[in-house]
Design a protein around this motif. Structure first.
Motif, PDB file in Angstrom:
ATOM      1  N   SER A  94      13.174  -4.422  16.237  1.00  0.00           N
ATOM      2  CA  SER A  94      12.167  -4.894  15.291  1.00  0.00           C
ATOM      3  C   SER A  94      12.402  -4.209  13.948  1.00  0.00           C
ATOM      4  CB  SER A  94      10.768  -4.549  15.786  1.00  0.00           C
ATOM      5  OG  SER A  94      10.502  -5.207  16.988  1.00  0.00           O
ATOM      6  N   VAL A  95      12.119  -4.921  12.869  1.00  0.00           N
ATOM      7  CA  VAL A  95      12.236  -4.358  11.528  1.00  0.00           C
ATOM      8  C   VAL A  95      10.817  -4.102  11.020  1.00  0.00           C
ATOM      9  CG1 VAL A  95      13.101  -4.699   9.188  1.00  0.00           C
ATOM     10  CG2 VAL A  95      14.377  -5.621  11.135  1.00  0.00           C
ATOM     11  N   VAL A  96      10.500  -2.819  10.756  1.00  0.00           N
ATOM     12  CA  VAL A  96       9.156  -2.420  10.360  1.00  0.00           C
ATOM     13  C   VAL A  96       9.194  -1.810   8.969  1.00  0.00           C
ATOM     14  CG1 VAL A  96       7.209  -0.901  10.910  1.00  0.00           C
ATOM     15  CG2 VAL A  96       8.440  -2.057  12.746  1.00  0.00           C
ATOM     16  N   ASN A  97       8.248  -2.238   8.127  1.00  0.00           N
ATOM     17  CA  ASN A  97       8.148  -1.737   6.765  1.00  0.00           C
ATOM     18  C   ASN A  97       7.317  -0.451   6.759  1.00  0.00           C
ATOM     19  OD1 ASN A  97       8.061  -1.395   4.023  1.00  0.00           O
ATOM     20  ND2 ASN A  97       7.237  -3.413   3.576  1.00  0.00           N
ATOM     21  N   LEU A  98       7.883   0.629   6.267  1.00  0.00           N
ATOM     22  CA  LEU A  98       7.180   1.908   6.198  1.00  0.00           C
ATOM     23  C   LEU A  98       6.034   1.899   5.183  1.00  0.00           C
ATOM     24  CD1 LEU A  98      10.150   4.418   6.411  1.00  0.00           C
ATOM     25  CD2 LEU A  98       8.323   4.107   8.086  1.00  0.00           C
ATOM     26  N   ILE A  99       6.078   1.007   4.217  1.00  0.00           N
ATOM     27  CA  ILE A  99       5.058   0.966   3.174  1.00  0.00           C
ATOM     28  C   ILE A  99       3.711   0.512   3.729  1.00  0.00           C
ATOM     29  CG2 ILE A  99       4.362  -0.159   1.011  1.00  0.00           C
ATOM     30  CD1 ILE A  99       7.339  -0.033   0.211  1.00  0.00           C
ATOM     31  N   ASP A 100       3.717  -0.550   4.550  1.00  0.00           N
ATOM     32  CA  ASP A 100       2.449  -1.052   5.087  1.00  0.00           C
ATOM     33  C   ASP A 100       2.371  -1.035   6.614  1.00  0.00           C
ATOM     34  OD1 ASP A 100       4.144  -3.141   5.727  1.00  0.00           O
ATOM     35  OD2 ASP A 100       3.213  -4.585   4.384  1.00  0.00           O
ATOM     36  N   GLY A 101       3.443  -0.628   7.275  1.00  0.00           N
ATOM     37  CA  GLY A 101       3.437  -0.531   8.731  1.00  0.00           C
ATOM     38  C   GLY A 101       3.582  -1.851   9.460  1.00  0.00           C
TER      39      GLY A 101
END
Length: 76
Positions: free
Chosen positions: A10-17
């Motif tokens: 999975s690709v998860v954005n650290l900025i908004d989770g």
């Protein structure tokens, strides 16, 4: 690491989770250098104002490739 190994993460954005989506392709230049990943967005990230169902993530936006997830910093 193979592309098929990346596609299972999975690709998860650290900025908004948020989970951005799944990797569908890799962007490579003429010399064979990896420039980034092409990710198919999950339905909740697809906007009525944008017809694009995929997002390009530059290699320098990738923070960590883990066993189950790829962490990125992307501003939409």
């Amino acid at each position: 690491m193979r592309l098929s190994d990346l596609q299972n993460k999975s690709v998860v954005n650290l900025i908004d989770g948020k989970n951005i989506g799944s990797i569908i392709d890799v962007n490579i230049d003429d010399t064979g250098k990896t420039l980034g990943l092409i990710v198919e967005k999950h339905r909740f990230l697809i906007s009525y104002f944008s017809s694009s169902k995929e997002i390009s993530i530059k290699w320098d936006q990738i923070e960590k490739i883990g066993e189950d997830v790829i962490l990125v910093k992307v501003v939409y």
